[in-house]
Write a protein that holds these residues in place. Structure first.
Motif, short mmCIF file in Angstrom:
data_model
loop_
_atom_site.label_atom_id
_atom_site.label_comp_id
_atom_site.label_asym_id
_atom_site.label_seq_id
_atom_site.Cartn_x
_atom_site.Cartn_y
_atom_site.Cartn_z
N ALA B 173 -5.30 4.44 2.88
CA ALA B 173 -5.60 4.41 1.45
C ALA B 173 -7.08 4.63 1.16
O ALA B 173 -7.44 5.43 0.27
CB ALA B 173 -5.13 3.08 0.85
N ILE B 177 -8.68 7.69 -1.07
CA ILE B 177 -9.57 7.53 -2.23
C ILE B 177 -10.83 8.37 -2.04
O ILE B 177 -11.26 9.09 -2.95
CB ILE B 177 -9.92 6.03 -2.43
N PRO B 193 -6.05 15.84 -5.11
CA PRO B 193 -4.61 15.79 -4.85
C PRO B 193 -3.82 15.64 -6.15
O PRO B 193 -4.34 15.13 -7.15
CB PRO B 193 -4.46 14.54 -3.97
N VAL B 194 -2.55 16.06 -6.10
CA VAL B 194 -1.67 15.92 -7.27
C VAL B 194 -0.75 14.72 -7.15
O VAL B 194 -0.16 14.27 -8.14
CB VAL B 194 -0.82 17.20 -7.51
N HIS B 195 -0.61 14.19 -5.93
CA HIS B 195 0.28 13.05 -5.73
C HIS B 195 -0.09 12.35 -4.44
O HIS B 195 -0.65 12.98 -3.53
CB HIS B 195 1.74 13.52 -5.67
N LEU B 196 0.26 11.07 -4.36
CA LEU B 196 0.20 10.37 -3.07
C LEU B 196 1.25 9.30 -3.06
O LEU B 196 1.74 8.86 -4.09
CB LEU B 196 -1.21 9.82 -2.79
N GLY B 197 1.63 8.89 -1.86
CA GLY B 197 2.66 7.87 -1.73
C GLY B 197 4.05 8.48 -1.63
O GLY B 197 4.23 9.49 -0.95
N GLN B 201 9.26 10.96 -5.23
CA GLN B 201 8.85 11.06 -6.64
C GLN B 201 8.54 12.49 -7.06
O GLN B 201 8.54 12.80 -8.26
CB GLN B 201 7.63 10.19 -6.91
N GLY B 221 0.89 2.56 8.13
CA GLY B 221 -0.17 2.21 7.18
C GLY B 221 -0.80 3.41 6.49
O GLY B 221 -1.72 3.24 5.70
N GLU B 222 -0.33 4.61 6.78
CA GLU B 222 -0.87 5.80 6.10
C GLU B 222 0.02 6.21 4.94
O GLU B 222 1.23 6.03 4.97
CB GLU B 222 -0.99 6.97 7.09
N LEU B 223 -0.63 6.79 3.95
CA LEU B 223 0.07 7.37 2.81
C LEU B 223 0.06 8.89 2.95
O LEU B 223 -0.97 9.46 3.30
CB LEU B 223 -0.68 7.06 1.51
#
Lengths: 266, 266
Positions: B173, B177, B193-197, B201, B221-223
């Motif tokens: 995370a 950021i 970026p346009v999205h994370l996680g 979605q 632990g990585e997104l």
């Protein structure tokens, strides 16, 4: 005076109302557009260590201003006729790390060795987020922002140390990305978030049970986004246990004449 | 010539090697510090619509340059002696949206009505991420970046439309950021970026099965962090089915004389 009228007072007018006891309590939403500060008032023999702590931990402890010398209660660097003894609605007094009293002014307790530190506050970054059309859940739900102790260690400085406290605002991923962009422009008020996603990664056991403030709803598809929080220096002060110190009472901030927008680095 | 020596060629020298057939294939990692471009070469009667498509969808289709007029194959705006017919290692030719041929130059197929579009590429933002100490998994694992079709609709323009394609780089995370901050400075190469996680979605069913490129490992632990990708305009072109068009071959880019750092808006 109505809440609507109060919101339109200038910072100077608002401070006068506070000084005269006409306005009491929370300053959230008042003097829109102007910087409100967290306060830490410490004896001179703790001041240099605390200053080093702030410089080592700028995200939770962003310094907006410091009194020129011990004992100074007038703070012209942040606004017209600012008297730190009278111009904050409520203060908390601590002795040896223990809470002793909540008071509405410092006239009886002021000392010639006290050094005032003014620190940036999340109110200043919530404003440009709202102006950008982002929702801030604690504002929508009209509660205090949820805050959590983490396992992120601050850089210690002398007697000051401890872990970072964070505030949390849930957002959709695209809004979180936008919030990171906006907050990156405001390092003087906590700057970009320090974490997002899995709360356990920073030592938060139950996101629905904040250590300070109130829980907010996290909707399907939202990520919790975490900012370094001004409660961190308060925890560091409790850790240092100075024989005497003063902070603002939560939500009752020093309202300055500085414009939020002037804190933007870009 | 050794890979090490090749990496030290100037963009002009590298284009000469490509033109002479001495360098063939991938341009990844070559002419470090210089902008490499995705290519779209379209007949003039499709060019205005494609230009509008790029302007409406700047994150997947960031325009670095356009030929001054139909038929122009020399592109002095992006570098010394750039001849788009010979200076890219490999090209793909499409007719009515169907792939027809892979060629090493356009000397036999060039037409007077062709308009060349040069679009920003992720190589340019991977460089400042690496320089900041961030790990880029596809580089570490020495594979192509994984790319996915999404359910994010592009703004259509005439015959051009379709959904956004994204590339993915997994990060912790705090690194995500930081990557958002760095990439926000480079809107000409896909920007933030346009999205994370959660991949679901944005309509990604299985993160381990990219639609293009190769899967990379995502550690505990990585997104996954998703950027708008230059494959998007290629999909839009397939959607528009022009009778004739040319793109670069994946990984075989136009190497320009423009410095990556000059794309930074800050």
């Amino acid at each position: 005076m109505s809440a609507q009228l109060k919101a339109k007072l200038s910072p100077y007018e608002l401070r006068q109302e506070i000084r005269q006891g006409v306005h009491q309590g929370n300053t959230s939403g008042l003097a829109a557009g102007y910087v409100q500060c967290n306060l830490a008032i410490l004896p001179a023999d703790y001041a240099n260590e605390f200053l080093r702590f702030c410089q080592l931990n700028p995200k939770p402890c962003p310094l907006i201003g410091i009194a020129d010398k011990p004992g100074d209660f007038m703070l012209p660097q942040v606004g017209q006729d600012v008297d730190i003894r009278t111009d904050v609605p409520a203060y908390e007094i601590f002795e040896h790390g223990e809470h002793k009293a909540r008071v509405n002014n410092l006239l009886d307790v002021w000392r010639d060795d006290l050094v005032t530190f003014m620190l940036g506050c999340s109110f200043s970054f919530e404003e440009p987020l709202l102006a950008d059309g982002l929702e801030i859940r604690n504002i929508t739900e009209n509660v205090n922002v949820p805050m959590y102790r983490t396992n992120i260690a601050c850089q210690p400085a002398g007697r000051f140390g401890g872990n970072m406290v964070v505030s949390m605002r849930p957002m959709k991923a695209a809004d979180a990305i936008r919030a990171i962009q906006i907050c990156s422009r405001f390092p003087a008020v906590h700057g970009a978030p320090v974490h997002l996603g899995d709360p356990a990664q920073i030592g938060i056991v139950d996101i629905n049970k904040p250590d300070f403030g109130d829980a907010v709803s996290i909707k399907e598809g939202e990520l919790p986004v975490f900012w370094a929080c001004g409660v961190t220096p308060q925890m560091a002060i409790r850790h240092a246990k100075p024989p005497f110190c003063i902070t603002h009472s939560p939500g009752c901030m020093l309202v300055t004449d500085l414009l939020n927008s002037r804190l933007s680095i870009l």
